[in-house]
Design an enzyme around this catalytic site. Structure first.
Site, mmCIF file in Angstrom:
data_model
loop_
_atom_site.group_PDB
_atom_site.id
_atom_site.type_symbol
_atom_site.label_atom_id
_atom_site.label_comp_id
_atom_site.label_asym_id
_atom_site.label_seq_id
_atom_site.Cartn_x
_atom_site.Cartn_y
_atom_site.Cartn_z
ATOM 1 N N TRP A 100 0.823 -1.228 0.000
ATOM 2 C CA TRP A 100 0.000 0.000 0.000
ATOM 3 C C TRP A 100 0.843 1.257 0.000
ATOM 4 C CZ3 TRP A 100 -4.176 -1.343 -2.051
ATOM 5 C CH2 TRP A 100 -4.677 -2.627 -1.810
ATOM 6 N N ASP A 167 -1.996 6.467 6.457
ATOM 7 C CA ASP A 167 -3.023 5.589 5.887
ATOM 8 C C ASP A 167 -3.367 4.567 6.969
ATOM 9 O OD1 ASP A 167 -4.510 3.621 4.676
ATOM 10 O OD2 ASP A 167 -3.049 3.140 3.116
ATOM 11 N N LYS A 191 -13.116 -2.026 6.296
ATOM 12 C CA LYS A 191 -12.541 -3.133 7.055
ATOM 13 C C LYS A 191 -12.997 -3.086 8.508
ATOM 14 C CE LYS A 191 -8.498 -2.790 4.127
ATOM 15 N NZ LYS A 191 -8.764 -3.921 3.246
HETATM 16 C C1 LIG Z 1 -3.653 -0.240 4.166
HETATM 17 C C2 LIG Z 1 -4.480 -0.094 2.927
HETATM 18 N N1 LIG Z 1 -4.439 1.066 2.253
HETATM 19 C C3 LIG Z 1 -5.172 1.253 1.150
HETATM 20 C C4 LIG Z 1 -5.979 0.257 0.635
HETATM 21 C C5 LIG Z 1 -6.757 0.506 -0.624
HETATM 22 O O1 LIG Z 1 -8.070 0.678 -0.276
HETATM 23 P P1 LIG Z 1 -9.248 0.852 -1.340
HETATM 24 O O2 LIG Z 1 -9.483 -0.488 -1.940
HETATM 25 O O3 LIG Z 1 -10.370 1.355 -0.475
HETATM 26 O O4 LIG Z 1 -8.822 1.854 -2.361
HETATM 27 C C6 LIG Z 1 -6.049 -0.969 1.314
HETATM 28 C C7 LIG Z 1 -6.921 -2.047 0.813
HETATM 29 O O5 LIG Z 1 -6.956 -3.146 1.274
HETATM 30 C C8 LIG Z 1 -5.276 -1.144 2.482
HETATM 31 O O6 LIG Z 1 -5.302 -2.308 3.162
#
Ligand SMILES: Cc1ncc(COP(=O)(O)O)c(C=O)c1O
Length: 357
Positions: A100, A167, A191
């Site tokens: 991520w 994040d 989540k």
């Molecule tokens: C830590 C983290 N950041 C960002 C994301 C991306 O999220 P999204 O699918 O809502 O764009 C995820 C998705 O699992 C994640 O676990």
């Protein structure tokens, strides 16, 4: 009968939240329509919207230095919105701890931002949280609080004199956070705090001033969403309603300290099972960086992994297959997973090890 759902997200919701949504689905509080069927400009929806924002801030104990924004495009859109809104022509510093952050770094680079990776754990398949030293004069600094795939988590955040962006998608609303260095704290809520379609962003007001000066499209501009109370365009009304129910559920259950204690107890059960398996199970994360949210582990004999997933499904436990990049098994123990459900998983794991070990 509902199954036990260890999915990494979207993931299980608290039963009482689901039941309330079910009760109110056809006829919201005796109004004769559902919350999905009314304008976002009505008093009824505005009450849901502002109440959810207020409770989100209350849970983190935030004062008026911070604003809450409700945005769309998932956490992934924030990978681009952060540099678009907050870079000032200088260096933007990232700690690289997994997929991520890789994606966040890539989006900043696409935008031509001067990205500096100041720490990384890529050398060991992101199995630890590296020591992070940010410089004072970065435009902003950036971390991912919990690494959903590799199962590592910052136990405390690095200090940062420059505005720290976090994040927190996969450990949102799971523990109290010291916001002293944090300028922005965000995540998709699907989540730990609701359903997909909504990103919640806590942003310090001085960053909104930065954003206001930028010549970027309105929908991508924090300042525009702030000026319009996150009602610039039609928001994801049902996702906001569900998020509001989750905020209330957290408050009714003792807030973030209480949920953190429960999350610790839940994770302990599974980690104990791994640690006492004489090498049958092997956790991916180094012990001191272990995530309370996502437990990624392998089975010594990898051909047993699909059998583990299959047998777990037969025992009504779902979502345990590891992410395709890492393989193995992953149990996601988000807020709505109960201690009892973790006991069932631990028992299953012990039995599986007895049978095949
Ligand atoms: C830590 C983290 N950041 C960002 C994301 C991306 O999220 P999204 O699918 O809502 O764009 C995820 C998705 O699992 C994640 O676990």
């Amino acid at each position: 009968m509902r199954k036990i759902n260890f999915s990494a997200g979207p993931s299980t919701l608290p039963e009482s939240v689901l039941k309330q949504a079910q009760n109110e689905l056809f006829d919201y509080q005796g109004k004769g329509f559902s919350i999905m069927e009314i304008s976002h400009r009505t008093k009824i929806f505005e009450e849901v919207h502002f109440n959810a924002m207020k409770n989100a801030k209350t849970l983190y104990g935030l004062n008026d230095d911070y604003e809450v924004l409700f945005l769309q495009g998932g956490a992934s859109l924030q990978f681009a919105m952060v540099p678009m809104n907050l870079s000032e022509g200088g260096v933007c510093e990232y700690a690289h701890t997994g997929v991520w952050t890789k994606k966040a770094i890539k989006e900043a680079q696409i935008l031509g931002i001067n990205v500096k990776v100041v720490a990384s754990s890529e050398d060991s398949e992101f199995s630890y949280i590296p020591e992070v030293n940010f410089s004072e004069n970065a435009d902003y600094t950036y971390i991912c609080s919990n690494n959903t795939i590799y199962g590592t988590q910052f136990q405390s955040y690095p200090q940062s004199k420059a505005p720290l962006i976090v994040d927190a998608s996969s450990d949102f609303f799971s523990r109290k956070i010291d916001f002293s260095d944090i300028a922005m704290f965000y995540g998709g809520v699907q989540k730990n705090a609701g359903i997909s379609g909504l990103s919640c962003v806590f942003v310090r007001k001085d960053l909104l001033e930065r954003s206001a000066k930028k010549n970027i499209p309105s929908m991508l501009k924090y300042a525009v969403h702030s000026e319009n109370n996150s009602l610039f365009n039609t928001p994801p009304t049902f996702a906001i309603y569900m998020f509001g129910l989750e905020m209330q559920w957290l408050l009714d259950n003792g807030g973030l300290d209480a949920i953190n204690e429960r999350n610790k107890a839940k994770a302990r059960l599974i980690y104990e099972c791994i640690d006492s398996s004489n090498g049958f199970y092997k956790g991916h994360s180094e012990k001191e960086c272990r995530s309370l949210m996502n437990i990624s582990f392998k089975i010594a004999s990898t051909d047993l992994e699909p059998i583990f997933v299959q047998e777990a499904e037969k025992a009504d436990m779902l979502g345990l297959k590891g992410h395709r990049l890492l393989g193995g098994i992953r149990a996601s123990l988000y807020n709505a997973i109960t201690l009892k459900q973790c006991e069932s998983l631990a028992e299953f794991m012990r039995e599986f090890a007895r049978k095949y070990g």
